[in-house]
Design a protein around this motif. Sequence first.
Motif, PDB file in Angstrom:
ATOM      1  N   TYR A   1       0.588  -0.919  -0.149  1.00 43.91           N
ATOM      2  CA  TYR A   1       0.067   0.019   0.215  1.00 43.91           C
ATOM      3  C   TYR A   1       1.128   1.194  -0.561  1.00 43.91           C
ATOM      4  CZ  TYR A   1      -3.255   3.626   1.017  1.00 43.91           C
ATOM      5  OH  TYR A   1      -4.132   4.952   1.061  1.00 43.91           O
ATOM      6  N   LYS A   2       1.972   1.281   1.232  1.00 46.44           N
ATOM      7  CA  LYS A   2       2.846   2.521   1.198  1.00 46.44           C
ATOM      8  C   LYS A   2       3.423   2.491  -0.539  1.00 46.44           C
ATOM      9  CE  LYS A   2       3.611   2.472   6.068  1.00 46.44           C
ATOM     10  NZ  LYS A   2       4.165   2.136   7.084  1.00 46.44           N
ATOM     11  N   LEU A   3       3.935   1.274  -1.223  1.00 48.85           N
ATOM     12  CA  LEU A   3       3.946   1.829  -2.163  1.00 48.85           C
ATOM     13  C   LEU A   3       3.246   2.134  -3.374  1.00 48.85           C
ATOM     14  CD1 LEU A   3       6.162  -1.557  -3.305  1.00 48.85           C
ATOM     15  CD2 LEU A   3       7.443   0.342  -2.419  1.00 48.85           C
ATOM     16  N   GLY A   4       2.186   2.648  -3.457  1.00 52.87           N
ATOM     17  CA  GLY A   4       0.936   2.969  -4.479  1.00 52.87           C
ATOM     18  C   GLY A   4       0.128   2.167  -4.174  1.00 52.87           C
ATOM     19  N   VAL A   5       0.195   1.237  -3.889  1.00 51.60           N
ATOM     20  CA  VAL A   5      -0.880  -0.201  -4.286  1.00 51.60           C
ATOM     21  C   VAL A   5      -2.227  -0.191  -4.045  1.00 51.60           C
ATOM     22  CG1 VAL A   5      -0.989  -2.622  -4.904  1.00 51.60           C
ATOM     23  CG2 VAL A   5       0.616  -1.687  -5.097  1.00 51.60           C
ATOM     24  N   LYS A   6      -2.828   0.260  -4.798  1.00 51.62           N
ATOM     25  CA  LYS A   6      -4.916  -0.255  -3.707  1.00 51.62           C
ATOM     26  C   LYS A   6      -4.963  -0.809  -4.532  1.00 51.62           C
ATOM     27  CE  LYS A   6      -3.198   4.226  -2.215  1.00 51.62           C
ATOM     28  NZ  LYS A   6      -2.217   3.838  -2.732  1.00 51.62           N
ATOM     29  N   LYS A   7      -4.984  -1.798  -5.433  1.00 49.35           N
ATOM     30  CA  LYS A   7      -5.948  -3.010  -5.627  1.00 49.35           C
ATOM     31  C   LYS A   7      -5.128  -4.168  -5.428  1.00 49.35           C
ATOM     32  CE  LYS A   7      -7.304  -0.333  -9.737  1.00 49.35           C
ATOM     33  NZ  LYS A   7      -7.499  -0.160 -10.796  1.00 49.35           N
ATOM     34  N   PHE A   8      -6.051  -5.381  -4.637  1.00 52.31           N
ATOM     35  CA  PHE A   8      -4.995  -6.276  -4.308  1.00 52.31           C
ATOM     36  C   PHE A   8      -5.944  -7.381  -4.774  1.00 52.31           C
ATOM     37  CE2 PHE A   8      -3.750  -2.850  -1.518  1.00 52.31           C
ATOM     38  CZ  PHE A   8      -1.903  -3.556  -1.576  1.00 52.31           C
ATOM     39  N   ASN A   9      -5.626  -9.163  -5.180  1.00 51.59           N
ATOM     40  CA  ASN A   9      -6.334 -10.181  -4.946  1.00 51.59           C
ATOM     41  C   ASN A   9      -5.347 -10.892  -3.378  1.00 51.59           C
ATOM     42  OD1 ASN A   9      -8.723 -11.510  -6.373  1.00 51.59           O
ATOM     43  ND2 ASN A   9      -7.055 -12.471  -7.858  1.00 51.59           N
ATOM     44  N   ILE A  10      -6.840 -10.746  -2.450  1.00 53.46           N
ATOM     45  CA  ILE A  10      -6.411 -12.430  -1.488  1.00 53.46           C
ATOM     46  C   ILE A  10      -6.119 -13.464  -0.909  1.00 53.46           C
ATOM     47  CG2 ILE A  10      -5.944 -12.341   0.697  1.00 53.46           C
ATOM     48  CD1 ILE A  10      -7.200  -9.082   0.887  1.00 53.46           C
ATOM     49  N   LEU A  11      -4.993 -14.323  -1.775  1.00 51.31           N
ATOM     50  CA  LEU A  11      -5.252 -15.818  -2.041  1.00 51.31           C
ATOM     51  C   LEU A  11      -4.172 -16.693  -1.265  1.00 51.31           C
ATOM     52  CD1 LEU A  11      -5.010 -15.263  -5.931  1.00 51.31           C
ATOM     53  CD2 LEU A  11      -6.675 -15.205  -4.682  1.00 51.31           C
ATOM     54  N   PRO A  12      -5.261 -17.073   0.047  1.00 54.33           N
ATOM     55  CA  PRO A  12      -3.941 -17.854   0.308  1.00 54.33           C
ATOM     56  C   PRO A  12      -4.258 -19.776  -0.437  1.00 54.33           C
ATOM     57  CG  PRO A  12      -6.615 -17.563   1.758  1.00 54.33           C
ATOM     58  CD  PRO A  12      -6.258 -16.490   0.112  1.00 54.33           C
ATOM     59  N   ALA A  13      -2.368 -19.484  -0.141  1.00 55.38           N
ATOM     60  CA  ALA A  13      -2.102 -20.861  -0.495  1.00 55.38           C
ATOM     61  C   ALA A  13      -2.867 -22.537  -0.632  1.00 55.38           C
ATOM     62  CB  ALA A  13      -0.651 -21.440   0.097  1.00 55.38           C
ATOM     63  N   ALA A  14      -3.653 -22.517  -1.475  1.00 53.75           N
ATOM     64  CA  ALA A  14      -4.626 -23.622  -1.126  1.00 53.75           C
ATOM     65  C   ALA A  14      -4.113 -25.046  -1.784  1.00 53.75           C
ATOM     66  CB  ALA A  14      -5.752 -23.786  -2.436  1.00 53.75           C
ATOM     67  N   TYR A  15      -4.513 -26.091  -1.534  1.00 56.36           N
ATOM     68  CA  TYR A  15      -4.220 -27.856  -1.542  1.00 56.36           C
ATOM     69  C   TYR A  15      -3.105 -27.664  -0.256  1.00 56.36           C
ATOM     70  CZ  TYR A  15      -8.528 -27.065  -4.172  1.00 56.36           C
ATOM     71  OH  TYR A  15      -9.657 -26.775  -4.852  1.00 56.36           O
ATOM     72  N   ILE A  16      -2.649 -27.228   0.703  1.00 56.66           N
ATOM     73  CA  ILE A  16      -1.270 -27.466   0.990  1.00 56.66           C
ATOM     74  C   ILE A  16      -2.316 -27.791   2.063  1.00 56.66           C
ATOM     75  CG2 ILE A  16       0.331 -26.367  -0.691  1.00 56.66           C
ATOM     76  CD1 ILE A  16       0.818 -24.286   1.811  1.00 56.66           C
ATOM     77  N   PHE A  17      -0.532 -28.154   3.863  1.00 55.42           N
ATOM     78  CA  PHE A  17      -1.253 -28.302   5.020  1.00 55.42           C
ATOM     79  C   PHE A  17      -1.034 -26.772   5.392  1.00 55.42           C
ATOM     80  CE2 PHE A  17      -0.444 -28.883   9.540  1.00 55.42           C
ATOM     81  CZ  PHE A  17      -1.388 -29.978   9.529  1.00 55.42           C
ATOM     82  N   TRP A  18      -2.178 -26.751   6.243  1.00 53.44           N
ATOM     83  CA  TRP A  18      -2.216 -25.119   6.901  1.00 53.44           C
ATOM     84  C   TRP A  18      -2.043 -26.136   8.515  1.00 53.44           C
ATOM     85  CZ3 TRP A  18      -1.928 -19.918   6.078  1.00 53.44           C
ATOM     86  CH2 TRP A  18      -2.598 -19.651   5.267  1.00 53.44           C
ATOM     87  N   ASN A  19      -1.847 -25.990   9.437  1.00 55.09           N
ATOM     88  CA  ASN A  19      -2.155 -26.441  10.701  1.00 55.09           C
ATOM     89  C   ASN A  19      -3.030 -25.474  11.434  1.00 55.09           C
ATOM     90  OD1 ASN A  19      -0.829 -24.350  12.438  1.00 55.09           O
ATOM     91  ND2 ASN A  19       1.052 -25.816  12.507  1.00 55.09           N
TER      92      ASN A  19
END
Length: 187
Positions: A48-66
Motif C-alpha cells: 500500500y505504501k508503494l502506491g498499490v491500491k488493488k489486491f487479490n488475496i489468495l491463501p495458499a490452497a491444497y497444502i497443509f495449514w495447521n
Amino acid sequence: HLLNRNITSSTYKKIVQSVKKLRLKVIINMVIAPNTVDKFFQNFEYLYKLGVKKFNILPAAYIFWNQKQLGVLKNQLNQVFLFIRSHPEIYIKNLNINNDLFFFNTGIVVDCNGDIFFTNAIMLKEFQSIRDDLKIGNIKRFASFKPLLQKTDKEIEKIKLFIEKKFNPRFLKINKQLDLLLDNFVE
C-alpha cells in the motif's frame, strides 16, 4: 516473497520498481502461505505504501495449514480488514467472488495457447495427465461461446469430483476453513 518464489533479490527489486511506476494500473496477487502468514498484514501495508491500491488475496490452497497458522491467518485478515475500512480507495478483486472450486476460477478459461477449459484448475500439475480430456476446444475453432456456457455446470461437477479423489481429504478440509476465513473477511 523470496521464501516461496524462485527469483533473486535483484529480480525482486526490479519488480518493486515496476510496481512503483505502474502502481495504479496493477492488481497485486498476495499469495499467503503458512510459512509467511505472520507477515501478511505487514506485506499488505508495505505494498500500500508503494502506491498499490488493488489486491487479490489468495491463501495458499491444497497444502497443509495447521490450526495455529489458520488462527494467525484469521488475525492477519482482521488487521487487513480494519485497514481497508479506513482506506476506501483500496479495491479487493476477489472480495465478491464465490466459486464452486476453492481458489480456482470457474467458467470459460482460455489458456495461452488458445485451449479452452471450464476452470483454471487445469493448470495444476495434478491435472496434466487428464488435461486433454478436460479441454473443450480451442479458441480458433469457436465462433461463439454460447454452447459452451450451457455445459459449464456439468463439467464443473466432473472437475470437483476429480479434485475430491486426487487430493488428500485433509487438504480439502483445510481449503474449506480457508474459504470460511475469506467469507468472514468479506462480511
